[in-house]
Design an enzyme around this catalytic site. Structure first.
Site, PDB file in Angstrom:
ATOM      1  N   CYS A 133     -63.397  96.817 -27.025  1.00  0.00           N
ATOM      2  CA  CYS A 133     -64.298  96.710 -28.188  1.00  0.00           C
ATOM      3  C   CYS A 133     -64.755  95.276 -28.478  1.00  0.00           C
ATOM      4  CB  CYS A 133     -63.620  97.304 -29.420  1.00  0.00           C
ATOM      5  SG  CYS A 133     -61.866  96.920 -29.522  1.00  0.00           S
ATOM      6  N   HIS A 246     -64.921  95.039 -36.158  1.00  0.00           N
ATOM      7  CA  HIS A 246     -64.313  93.793 -35.686  1.00  0.00           C
ATOM      8  C   HIS A 246     -65.286  92.644 -35.960  1.00  0.00           C
ATOM      9  CE1 HIS A 246     -61.324  96.204 -33.900  1.00  0.00           C
ATOM     10  NE2 HIS A 246     -61.582  96.040 -32.613  1.00  0.00           N
TER      11      HIS A 246
END
Ligand code: A2P
Length: 348
Positions: A133, A246
């Site tokens: 990710c 994130h």
């Protein structure tokens, strides 16, 4: 192998997990051409019913023969499950798009972010790896700049949400936050220490070189996706008490000077990127605002005060969507569009 122009027979492995559930949502939202959808998980979930649109589908235990009539298998059930089942699925004729770390650095397996290296999809031999990710959002933001002014060095600090660890970690943060606010004692289960109201500079295992495996994934995967072995990269990955999205503070050194305005202009036209950058009105990317959206958000773009050809930026994206499920579905869409679903040879 069926003719996928009439729709694809798709299987999801890990269908009950965070990313598995997002696969279902995204396939429906993007009207992916589905001929059928099969949902697989562990024996713990066998018999569970999941709504897919208005249809209820029963989850089955993943088995060696689960992939006999599958065109595309989307995997998000951890590395061990992928190591076992992905080669079997590929052998049965399915195109596997795997979200685990099991196959990412395998030389036979393309590692793909469609905005960067879509053409690598056609080299697949039955398995395509979806990157980590943190890597995905970083390369989506940096590759458009790298094409104009080659990058020599990257230093990145990540601020990664707990959803990247899975359902159990989301529950752990919820429970711990409540316990702390009520004055109770926290006993950590998922992480080594308390995550509520805390920061943990430990994601995945520690390696002998002092980095964690998560940090090393950012180094190796970035080079593989961007076909740029020469880029020097150093990462520090931190788990933060955020549920989804994130964030990354990225310092980049280019070959030549890159004015911040030029970077803003390039990124404002780049696929998958949205620039949010106006300090006068406190406009910058934030994890909370990125949740449920598809873009990689870039802001706080400025010249690096520590070296002449450097830029600093702040990059945020929903780790479950672009960082996982969306990227995998985009790979599947590209493979279908270009007629690259059928495997070119066998991985094993
Ligand atoms: P299950 O719910 O039956 O345990 P998350 O990372 O969000 O926790 O999700 C992990 C996903 O991987 C879940 O769907 C989980 O299913 C699935 N999974 C875990 N172990 C296996 C296994 N051995 N075989 C198939 N699926 C698995």
């Amino acid at each position: 192998m069926n003719n996928v122009s009439n729709g694809c027979h798709v299987a999801i492995v890990g269908a009950t997990g965070m990313v598995g559930q997002e696969f279902i949502k995204i396939l429906l939202q993007r009207q992916f051409p589905l001929a059928s959808l099969q949902l697989y998980a562990s024996d713990r979930s066998a018999g569970k019913k999941v709504f897919v649109g208005h249809q209820e589908i029963v989850v089955k235990e993943t088995a060696n023969d689960s992939f006999d009539s599958v065109d595309i298998a989307l995997f998000s059930a951890g590395s061990e499950t992928s190591k076992h089942f992905a080669p079997l699925a590929a052998k049965a004729g399915a195109l596997v798009i795997d979200n685990s770390a099991a196959w990412r650095m395998d030389l036979r397996v393309p590692l793909v972010v469609p905005e960067v290296n879509a053409e690598d999809i056609k080299k697949h031999k039955g398995i395509i790896a979806n990157p980590n990710c943190s890597t995905i959002q970083m390369v989506v933001a940096l590759y458009p700049l790298h094409k104009v002014n080659p990058i020599k060095r990257i230093t990145v600090a990540t601020y990664q949400s707990v959803s990247g660890t899975g359902v159990a970690a989301v529950e752990e943060l919820t429970k711990q936050a409540k316990t702390v606010l009520e004055g109770g004692n926290v006993v950590p289960h998922v992480y080594a220490h308390q995550i509520a109201f805390n920061l943990l500079p430990e994601i995945d295992v520690f390696l002998e070189n002092g980095y964690t495996k998560e940090e090393w994934k950012l180094v190796e995967e970035t080079r593989k996706i961007m076909h740029a072995e020469h880029i020097a990269i150093s990462a520090t990955c931190v788990r933060v008490p955020v549920f989804v999205s994130h964030s990354e503070a990225i310092q980049v050194e280019f070959t030549d000077y890159m004015p911040p305005d030029e970077a803003r202009s390039i990124l404002s036209k780049a696929p998958g990127v949205k620039v949010l950058d106006d300090p006068n009105v406190s406009l910058y990317p934030q994890p909370w605002l990125a949740v449920g959206t598809d873009e990689v958000y870039v802001g706080r773009i400025r010249s690096d005060a520590s070296y002449v050809n450097g830029l600093v930026m702040w990059v945020v994206s929903d780790n479950i969507r672009k960082g996982a499920a969306l990227n995998a579905v985009q790979i599947a869409e590209e493979a279908v569009k270009c007629g690259w679903v059928r495997q070119q040879g066998n991985n094993k």
